[in-house]
Design an enzyme around this catalytic site. Sequence first.
Site, short mmCIF file in Angstrom:
data_model
loop_
_atom_site.label_atom_id
_atom_site.label_comp_id
_atom_site.label_asym_id
_atom_site.label_seq_id
_atom_site.Cartn_x
_atom_site.Cartn_y
_atom_site.Cartn_z
CE LYS A 45 -3.86 2.21 2.44
NZ LYS A 45 -4.66 2.48 1.23
CB CYS A 135 -3.83 8.42 -5.88
SG CYS A 135 -5.05 8.44 -4.55
CE LYS A 173 -2.05 1.26 -9.41
NZ LYS A 173 -2.38 0.80 -8.04
CB CYS A 352 -33.84 -7.02 -33.17
SG CYS A 352 -33.36 -6.74 -34.88
CB CYS A 380 -25.71 -5.12 -34.72
SG CYS A 380 -27.23 -5.70 -33.93
CB CYS A 383 -30.32 -10.97 -31.44
SG CYS A 383 -29.22 -11.58 -32.73
CB CYS A 387 -29.96 -14.79 -26.56
SG CYS A 387 -30.68 -16.45 -26.47
#
Length: 402
Positions: A45, A135, A173, A352, A380, A383, A387
């Site tokens: 840390k 940060c 980082k 759709c 595209c 669907c 689903c």
Amino acid sequence: MADLTSNFAGIRSPNPFWLASAPPTNSAYQVNRAFEAGWGGAVWKTIGTPIVNVNSRYGALSYRGKRVMGLNNIELITDRTIEENLQEIKDVKKRWPDRAVIASLMVESKREVWHDIVKKVHDTGADGIELNFGCPHGMSERGMGAAVGQVPEYTCQITEWVMEAAQIPVIVKLTPNVGDITYPGLAAKKGRANAVSLINTINSVTGVNLDTLVANPSVHGKSAHGGYCGPAVKPIALNMVGTLCHHPDFDLPISGIGGVETWSDAVEFILMGASNVQVCTAVMKHGFRVIEDLTTGLSNWMDQKGFTSLNDFCGMAAKGLSDWGNLDLNYRIIANIDEAKCIGCQVCYIACEDGAHQAILLPANGGRVPKINQEACVGCNLCSLVCPVEGCISMVQQQEGK
């Protein structure tokens, strides 16, 4: 058998899973427990001038029963002294010589201050240094953290100061709170960093309490923007890791961070160019024991694919990234519904019809199984995404790309 051994910028660890610099790495007690569980490394840390943290620190985004899809925190760096943290790093490294122990640092933007703390880190036997330039809250208001990472010139300058004194690998980082991640990434390279890690947390407010009318988390009636992490940020992290890996002028090792919760998440990061991954939120939710699933899952997947080392597939997906203008406009796919698997929910039809291209038809005889209008379908994928039945709707290629 797959070899999970990791060599990240010259820092070796028995597997590519490191704990990210965060609450789970706040003490020797925690890091020792993590290593006992099997973690390959830990980024301590962030160490700096001791500060005072607020008591209410975390807020979360939950979605349809999934707890903590995203975690917001307003916690700052360690609230313990530099000396106490460095002594514990020294003790942990002595006990675990085969694990990666990385000191995360954030101090005042002065050359002599950085030189001093880097020299102190050397005395601990730590394997590397991570510079916290990401940060987004609290420390950035004091001219540190993201305030450095958002300005490439500052990133380069402070990295140069650190490299003047460093005798172990230095990882920068990076903050995601920028318009283009390549600028700070290239600045770190220009400053002679040995590697980068990304992403740090995203500036955020996760929600507002509709009873108190105060944003979360609340500190005696007030709140503040915080850093966002967890599964919800993974798509953003993957994009930034892949963007840097794919850039022709960037060639530093990348440590991937951002929403790694399962072994498959880790695989995606490595495919996008990360040499190893860092984990935080998953541990805060499930504990250090998740390392068992991470290592076992990764090993099994590599065996199935015939990969013997991490280098065998690192960056493979990043090679397929391209500008939109380079995509094949002659490539065509259309949806196909497996009637045997369809449960007749018609979720695909609604999606759709109202949200896409009106390419799904309902049977005229009152049946429940929709049909695809192949002429109207633009492939595209919507669907197949909505689903609820796995494998019911597939996207079938109609023409070879050129």
